[in-house]
Design an enzyme around this catalytic site. Structure first.
Site, PDB file in Angstrom:
ATOM      1  N   ARG A 164       0.819  -1.221   0.000  1.00 43.68           N
ATOM      2  CA  ARG A 164       0.000   0.000   0.000  1.00 43.68           C
ATOM      3  C   ARG A 164       0.852   1.271   0.000  1.00 43.68           C
ATOM      4  NH1 ARG A 164      -2.575  -3.675  -1.115  1.00 43.68           N
ATOM      5  NH2 ARG A 164      -4.607  -4.336  -0.328  1.00 43.68           N
ATOM      6  N   SER A 238     -11.752  -0.737   2.261  1.00 44.86           N
ATOM      7  CA  SER A 238     -10.962  -1.041   3.461  1.00 44.86           C
ATOM      8  C   SER A 238     -10.419   0.251   4.068  1.00 44.86           C
ATOM      9  CB  SER A 238      -9.804  -1.978   3.104  1.00 44.86           C
ATOM     10  OG  SER A 238     -10.295  -3.202   2.595  1.00 44.86           O
ATOM     11  N   GLU A 334      -5.690   3.199   5.972  1.00 47.54           N
ATOM     12  CA  GLU A 334      -5.336   3.090   4.559  1.00 47.54           C
ATOM     13  C   GLU A 334      -5.898   4.270   3.777  1.00 47.54           C
ATOM     14  OE1 GLU A 334      -6.195  -0.021   0.885  1.00 47.54           O
ATOM     15  OE2 GLU A 334      -6.047  -0.778   2.927  1.00 47.54           O
TER      16      GLU A 334
END
Length: 339
Positions: A164, A238, A334
C-alpha cells in the site's frame, strides 16, 4: 480553455459521500491541460488535491485550495509474443480497465476486479486484493512534474512499491500528477487462487479449470457479498491496512490468540487480517451516530447518512485504540485523510 470553478461541493466526488466544498475545482481531460493550468503561478502556489474516483479519501473539512479532478480517458493495447502491454488514461475507471482486459483474455488483473477508484490512483496506493498487487502487473507510468511543467516516465523500479505504498506517497508526494499507466499482462494465465475464498467459491460452482472470466466473476461475487456499494451507502472500502509484524511479535501474539488470522509477508514478517482484529474487539456491524462498521466486513467504515469526516475519523480512532489495547497491534489508516 480550462474552466476553474469556485465553491464546488465534493459530495458526489468522494465515495464516503462527505459534503465538503472545494474553494477551486478544475477537470483535466488531456495531459496538456496540466501544462496550461500550471503556467499560471497562482495555481502552482496554491495547495492542491488530485482527485480520481475519490474512493480512498476522507474529508475532515472543506478544502481551501485547488481540487484537480483527473478525467483523462482512453485505453491502448499492444501484443508482443505472449506479453500484452495495456496503457490507460488516469481518469479511466479501474474496473472498466479490468473488464477490458478480461474480455480480451489478457491475464493478470483478474484478482483486482471490482476495486473502486481510477487508474491514475492505482500506482500511488499500490492497490491490491486476493494475493495480487498493482506492482505485479505494473510496467510504467507517465507523470506530470508540477515544478518543471514536464512529463516523466516512471518504471517499476522507480516507484519503490511496497504494501500500500509507493514513491508517490513518500519522497515524491505532491510533486507529480499521474496521467497514464502502462501494464504488462500475459496471454497465458497464471492463477493465484489461494487467498480469501476464491478456491472454495470455484469449487461451489463446480469449476475445476477456471478461465479469467470465472476468476474475475468469483472475486467480484466475494467482494459484493462482503462490501457495501458506495452508490447506496458511503464508504471507502478497506479503511485500515492489514498490519505487518515480525515473526517474533507474531509468536507472542499467537501464544495468547492461537486462532489469529495471518498470512506470510516475506522473510521474518507476518501479515495480520485487520478485519479479524477489529471483529474480535466487538466492532463488526456496530453503529455510532451516523457512522459505523459494515455488518459483513469490520474493515469497512460506512456513512449511514449525514456523517461528517470528523465523526468517521473519531470513530476510527476508537477502533485503533481498542485493537491496540487487546492485541498490542497498532492499526494504520489506509484511507487518505484530507484536513
Amino acid at each position: 480553455m480550462l474552466q476553474i470553478q469556485e465553491n464546488i461541493s465534493l459530495k458526489n466526488f468522494n465515495s464516503f459521500g462527505i459534503d465538503a466544498k472545494a474553494r477551486f475545482f478544475v477537470e483535466i481531460n488531456h495531459k496538456d491541460d496540466l501544462v496550461e493550468l500550471f503556467m499560471d503561478p497562482q495555481w502552482k502556489a496554491l495547495s492542491r488535491l488530485v482527485l480520481g474516483g475519490g474512493s480512498n479519501m476522507l474529508f475532515l473539512n472543506d478544502y481551501n485550495g485547488l481540487v484537480i479532478r483527473m478525467n483523462i480517458r482512453g485505453i491502448e493495447h499492444r501484443i508482443s509474443k505472449d506479453e500484452v502491454f495495456v496503457e490507460a488514461g488516469a481518469g479511466e475507471v479501474w474496473n472498466d480497465l479490468v473488464n477490458f482486459c478480461i474480455a480480451r483474455e489478457y491475464a493478470g488483473m483478474e484478482n483486482l476486479s471490482l476495486i473502486p477508484g481510477s487508474v491514475g490512483a492505482s500506482p500511488i496506493q499500490n492497490i491490491g486484493a486476493y494475493g495480487v498487487e498493482l506492482k505485479d502487473v505494473f510496467f510504467s507510468c507517465c507523470a506530470f512534474e508540477i515544478e518543471t511543467g514536464t512529463f516523466k516516465t516512471f518504471t517499476k523500479a522507480d516507484c519503490n512499491f511496497e504494501y500500500r505504498e509507493s514513491v508517490f506517497k513518500s519522497e515524491l508526494k505532491g510533486q507529480y500528477i499521474i496521467v497514464s499507466v502502462k501494464f504488462q499482462l500475459s496471454l497465458t494465465p497464471r492463477f493465484n487462487l489461494k487467498y480469501g475464498a476464491i478456491e472454495q467459491e470455484l469449487t461451489n460452482r463446480g469449476i475445476t479449470e477456471p478461465t479469467l472470466k470465472d476468476v474475475s466473476q468469483v472475486v467480484s461475487h466475494i467482494r459484493v457479498s462482503k462490501l457495501p456499494d458506495p452508490s447506496t451507502i458511503g464508504n471507502a472500502g478497506s479503511f485500515f491496512k492489514n498490519p505487518i509484524i515480525t515473526t517474533k511479535q507474531f509468536t507472542r501474539l499467537q501464544a495468547n490468540f492461537p486462532e489469529v488470522v495471518n498470512y506470510p509477508a516475506g522473510e521474518g514478517l507476518v501479515k495480520l487480517a485487520a478485519g479479524w482484529l477489529i471483529e474480535q474487539c466487538g466492532w463488526k456491524g456496530k453503529t455510532v451516530g451516523n457512522t459505523g462498521t459494515w455488518h459483513n466486513q469490520a474493515l469497512v467504515l460506512v456513512n449511514h447518512g449525514g456523517a461528517n469526516g470528523a465523526e468517521v475519523y473519531n470513530f476510527s480512532s476508537q477502533i485503533i485504540d481498542s485493537v491496540y489495547t487487546k492485541f498490542g497491534v497498532m492499526l494504520q489508516r489506509e484511507v487518505n485523510i484530507i484536513s
